[in-house]
Design a protein around this motif. Sequence first.
Motif, PDB file in Angstrom:
ATOM      1  N   GLY A 101       0.760  -1.308   0.054  1.00  0.00           N
ATOM      2  CA  GLY A 101      -0.103   0.142  -0.015  1.00  0.00           C
ATOM      3  C   GLY A 101       0.908   1.273  -0.071  1.00  0.00           C
ATOM      4  O   GLY A 101       0.314   2.495  -0.478  1.00  0.00           O
ATOM      5  N   ASN A 102       2.076   1.107   0.336  1.00  0.00           N
ATOM      6  CA  ASN A 102       2.873   2.376   0.633  1.00  0.00           C
ATOM      7  C   ASN A 102       4.103   2.292  -0.490  1.00  0.00           C
ATOM      8  O   ASN A 102       5.304   2.764  -0.610  1.00  0.00           O
ATOM      9  CB  ASN A 102       3.687   2.230   1.937  1.00  0.00           C
ATOM     10  CG  ASN A 102       2.922   2.677   2.998  1.00  0.00           C
ATOM     11  OD1 ASN A 102       1.866   3.144   2.860  1.00  0.00           O
ATOM     12  ND2 ASN A 102       3.028   1.891   4.097  1.00  0.00           N
ATOM     13  N   GLY A 103       3.612   1.632  -1.550  1.00  0.00           N
ATOM     14  CA  GLY A 103       4.723   1.591  -2.818  1.00  0.00           C
ATOM     15  C   GLY A 103       6.059   0.788  -2.494  1.00  0.00           C
ATOM     16  O   GLY A 103       7.091   1.273  -2.982  1.00  0.00           O
ATOM     17  N   ARG A 104       5.829   0.096  -1.452  1.00  0.00           N
ATOM     18  CA  ARG A 104       7.179  -0.749  -1.033  1.00  0.00           C
ATOM     19  C   ARG A 104       7.296  -2.143  -1.608  1.00  0.00           C
ATOM     20  O   ARG A 104       8.148  -3.032  -0.754  1.00  0.00           O
ATOM     21  CB  ARG A 104       7.237  -0.392   0.586  1.00  0.00           C
ATOM     22  CG  ARG A 104       7.733   1.177   0.772  1.00  0.00           C
ATOM     23  CD  ARG A 104       7.760   1.434   2.077  1.00  0.00           C
ATOM     24  NE  ARG A 104       8.294   2.668   2.063  1.00  0.00           N
ATOM     25  CZ  ARG A 104       9.188   3.400   2.638  1.00  0.00           C
ATOM     26  NH1 ARG A 104       9.885   2.592   3.486  1.00  0.00           N
ATOM     27  NH2 ARG A 104       9.663   4.700   2.623  1.00  0.00           N
ATOM     28  N   GLY A 105       6.597  -2.641  -2.356  1.00  0.00           N
ATOM     29  CA  GLY A 105       6.795  -3.908  -2.805  1.00  0.00           C
ATOM     30  C   GLY A 105       8.140  -4.135  -3.466  1.00  0.00           C
ATOM     31  O   GLY A 105       8.464  -3.265  -4.132  1.00  0.00           O
ATOM     32  N   ILE A 106       8.838  -5.275  -3.502  1.00  0.00           N
ATOM     33  CA  ILE A 106      10.042  -5.380  -4.216  1.00  0.00           C
ATOM     34  C   ILE A 106       9.969  -6.038  -5.475  1.00  0.00           C
ATOM     35  O   ILE A 106      10.476  -5.416  -6.400  1.00  0.00           O
ATOM     36  CB  ILE A 106      11.030  -6.537  -3.342  1.00  0.00           C
ATOM     37  CG1 ILE A 106      11.202  -5.805  -1.928  1.00  0.00           C
ATOM     38  CG2 ILE A 106      12.399  -6.481  -4.263  1.00  0.00           C
ATOM     39  CD1 ILE A 106      11.768  -4.167  -2.054  1.00  0.00           C
ATOM     40  N   LEU A 107       9.304  -6.957  -5.614  1.00  0.00           N
ATOM     41  CA  LEU A 107       8.889  -7.586  -6.949  1.00  0.00           C
ATOM     42  C   LEU A 107       7.825  -6.841  -7.616  1.00  0.00           C
ATOM     43  O   LEU A 107       6.954  -6.502  -6.967  1.00  0.00           O
ATOM     44  CB  LEU A 107       8.639  -9.222  -6.831  1.00  0.00           C
ATOM     45  CG  LEU A 107       9.665 -10.009  -6.312  1.00  0.00           C
ATOM     46  CD1 LEU A 107       8.959 -11.494  -6.069  1.00  0.00           C
ATOM     47  CD2 LEU A 107      11.114  -9.873  -7.001  1.00  0.00           C
ATOM     48  N   GLU A 108       7.864  -6.681  -8.873  1.00  0.00           N
ATOM     49  CA  GLU A 108       6.929  -6.150  -9.772  1.00  0.00           C
ATOM     50  C   GLU A 108       5.380  -6.809  -9.635  1.00  0.00           C
ATOM     51  O   GLU A 108       4.286  -6.241  -9.406  1.00  0.00           O
ATOM     52  CB  GLU A 108       7.069  -6.212 -11.230  1.00  0.00           C
ATOM     53  CG  GLU A 108       6.046  -5.229 -11.994  1.00  0.00           C
ATOM     54  CD  GLU A 108       6.504  -5.009 -13.566  1.00  0.00           C
ATOM     55  OE1 GLU A 108       7.650  -5.628 -13.777  1.00  0.00           O
ATOM     56  OE2 GLU A 108       5.787  -4.352 -13.880  1.00  0.00           O
ATOM     57  N   SER A 109       5.679  -8.215  -9.404  1.00  0.00           N
ATOM     58  CA  SER A 109       4.273  -9.194  -9.472  1.00  0.00           C
ATOM     59  C   SER A 109       3.768  -8.774  -7.997  1.00  0.00           C
ATOM     60  O   SER A 109       2.421  -8.948  -7.851  1.00  0.00           O
ATOM     61  CB  SER A 109       4.815 -10.492  -9.571  1.00  0.00           C
ATOM     62  OG  SER A 109       5.756 -10.932  -8.724  1.00  0.00           O
ATOM     63  N   ASP A 110       4.484  -8.694  -7.264  1.00  0.00           N
ATOM     64  CA  ASP A 110       3.998  -8.229  -5.521  1.00  0.00           C
ATOM     65  C   ASP A 110       3.143  -6.910  -5.727  1.00  0.00           C
ATOM     66  O   ASP A 110       2.141  -6.624  -5.176  1.00  0.00           O
ATOM     67  CB  ASP A 110       4.914  -8.341  -4.553  1.00  0.00           C
ATOM     68  CG  ASP A 110       5.255  -9.768  -4.148  1.00  0.00           C
ATOM     69  OD1 ASP A 110       4.751 -10.757  -4.548  1.00  0.00           O
ATOM     70  OD2 ASP A 110       6.549  -9.867  -3.603  1.00  0.00           O
ATOM     71  N   GLN A 111       3.872  -5.867  -6.118  1.00  0.00           N
ATOM     72  CA  GLN A 111       3.579  -4.563  -6.179  1.00  0.00           C
ATOM     73  C   GLN A 111       1.907  -4.466  -7.107  1.00  0.00           C
ATOM     74  O   GLN A 111       1.223  -3.675  -6.666  1.00  0.00           O
ATOM     75  CB  GLN A 111       4.430  -3.457  -6.677  1.00  0.00           C
ATOM     76  CG  GLN A 111       4.249  -2.003  -6.610  1.00  0.00           C
ATOM     77  CD  GLN A 111       3.830  -1.568  -5.176  1.00  0.00           C
ATOM     78  OE1 GLN A 111       4.833  -1.979  -4.294  1.00  0.00           O
ATOM     79  NE2 GLN A 111       2.706  -1.211  -4.740  1.00  0.00           N
ATOM     80  N   LYS A 112       2.011  -5.087  -8.157  1.00  0.00           N
ATOM     81  CA  LYS A 112       0.835  -5.083  -8.936  1.00  0.00           C
ATOM     82  C   LYS A 112      -0.438  -5.436  -8.164  1.00  0.00           C
ATOM     83  O   LYS A 112      -1.512  -5.208  -8.499  1.00  0.00           O
ATOM     84  CB  LYS A 112       1.186  -6.391 -10.196  1.00  0.00           C
ATOM     85  CG  LYS A 112       1.796  -5.638 -11.312  1.00  0.00           C
ATOM     86  CD  LYS A 112       0.974  -4.954 -12.338  1.00  0.00           C
ATOM     87  CE  LYS A 112       1.745  -4.303 -13.350  1.00  0.00           C
ATOM     88  NZ  LYS A 112       2.787  -3.191 -13.324  1.00  0.00           N
ATOM     89  N   LEU A 113      -0.346  -6.338  -6.987  1.00  0.00           N
ATOM     90  CA  LEU A 113      -1.520  -6.732  -6.297  1.00  0.00           C
ATOM     91  C   LEU A 113      -2.000  -5.591  -5.621  1.00  0.00           C
ATOM     92  O   LEU A 113      -3.134  -5.573  -5.311  1.00  0.00           O
ATOM     93  CB  LEU A 113      -0.895  -7.594  -5.328  1.00  0.00           C
ATOM     94  CG  LEU A 113      -0.293  -8.968  -5.450  1.00  0.00           C
ATOM     95  CD1 LEU A 113       0.183  -9.628  -4.195  1.00  0.00           C
ATOM     96  CD2 LEU A 113      -1.292  -9.788  -5.946  1.00  0.00           C
ATOM     97  N   TRP A 114      -1.277  -4.456  -5.500  1.00  0.00           N
ATOM     98  CA  TRP A 114      -1.792  -3.345  -4.913  1.00  0.00           C
ATOM     99  C   TRP A 114      -2.295  -2.042  -6.309  1.00  0.00           C
ATOM    100  O   TRP A 114      -3.188  -1.808  -6.175  1.00  0.00           O
ATOM    101  CB  TRP A 114      -0.738  -2.375  -4.201  1.00  0.00           C
ATOM    102  CG  TRP A 114      -1.579  -1.161  -3.544  1.00  0.00           C
ATOM    103  CD1 TRP A 114      -1.292   0.045  -3.989  1.00  0.00           C
ATOM    104  CD2 TRP A 114      -2.146  -1.099  -2.453  1.00  0.00           C
ATOM    105  NE1 TRP A 114      -1.898   0.924  -3.382  1.00  0.00           N
ATOM    106  CE2 TRP A 114      -2.805   0.214  -2.388  1.00  0.00           C
ATOM    107  CE3 TRP A 114      -2.738  -2.019  -1.516  1.00  0.00           C
ATOM    108  CZ2 TRP A 114      -3.554   0.703  -1.187  1.00  0.00           C
ATOM    109  CZ3 TRP A 114      -3.896  -1.413  -0.783  1.00  0.00           C
ATOM    110  CH2 TRP A 114      -4.086   0.023  -0.766  1.00  0.00           C
TER     111      TRP A 114
END
Length: 154
Positions: free
Chosen positions: A86-99
């Motif tokens: 939620g804070n733009g702190r996912g490391i993998l693109e596939s994880d950040q895409k969940l948001w």
Amino acid sequence: IEIININVSLSCVTLGGHTIGTSACQFFSYRLYNYSNTGAPDPAIDPAFLPQLQSLCPQNGDGSKRIALDTGSVGKFDTSFFTNLGNGRGILESDQKLWTDASTKTYVQRYLGLRGLLGLAFDVEFGKAMVKMGNIELKTGTNGEIRKVCSKIN
Ligand code: HEM
Ligand SMILES: *[C@@H]1O[C@H](CO)[C@@H](O)[C@H](O)[C@H]1NC(C)=O
């Protein structure tokens, strides 16, 4: 790590994420310097977090260096992974895409308890998902093998 099965129009989608473990710089550094050949970083990354990641994974640095997938909580099985997304702190693109993808964002929010009664308990749902996933096309005998290295056939 996390797996949840979601029913979408009668088909099943896997929502995967990473609350423990690490990744090597080579798998995500493209996001830090030249995302989709734009010559710029992935705009989904929190601008305050970007320089931290860039110093951990310098351009043309050691691609095998590993960093936490769930910043601040690498060894703990908890929901901080979702807070980080939620804070733009996912490391993998596939994880950040969940948001950033509307179809999965709702589920991330539900783990954060932002949806009142619709909130989901991550630890409970994770257990249910493991049982479900374990029952999908289970290979037995000589039809399959338990890998010694997750990404490689033995
Ligand atoms: C969309 C689904 C998924 C994708 C695209 C994905 C991708 C990745 C990638 C790229 C890494 C880093 C690998 C490396 O740098 O060596 C990783 C690490 C990891 N993944 Fe996944 N993954 C997914 C789902 C899952 C699921 C469902 C689980 C387990 C339930 C899982 C467990 C792990 C663990 C434990 C690590 C850390 C390994 C370590 O610390 O060395 N992942 N994943
Ligand atoms: C980004 O990558 C593309 C394709 O490899 C390349 O043409 C471009 O010069 C790169 N841009 C920067 C700023 O490195």
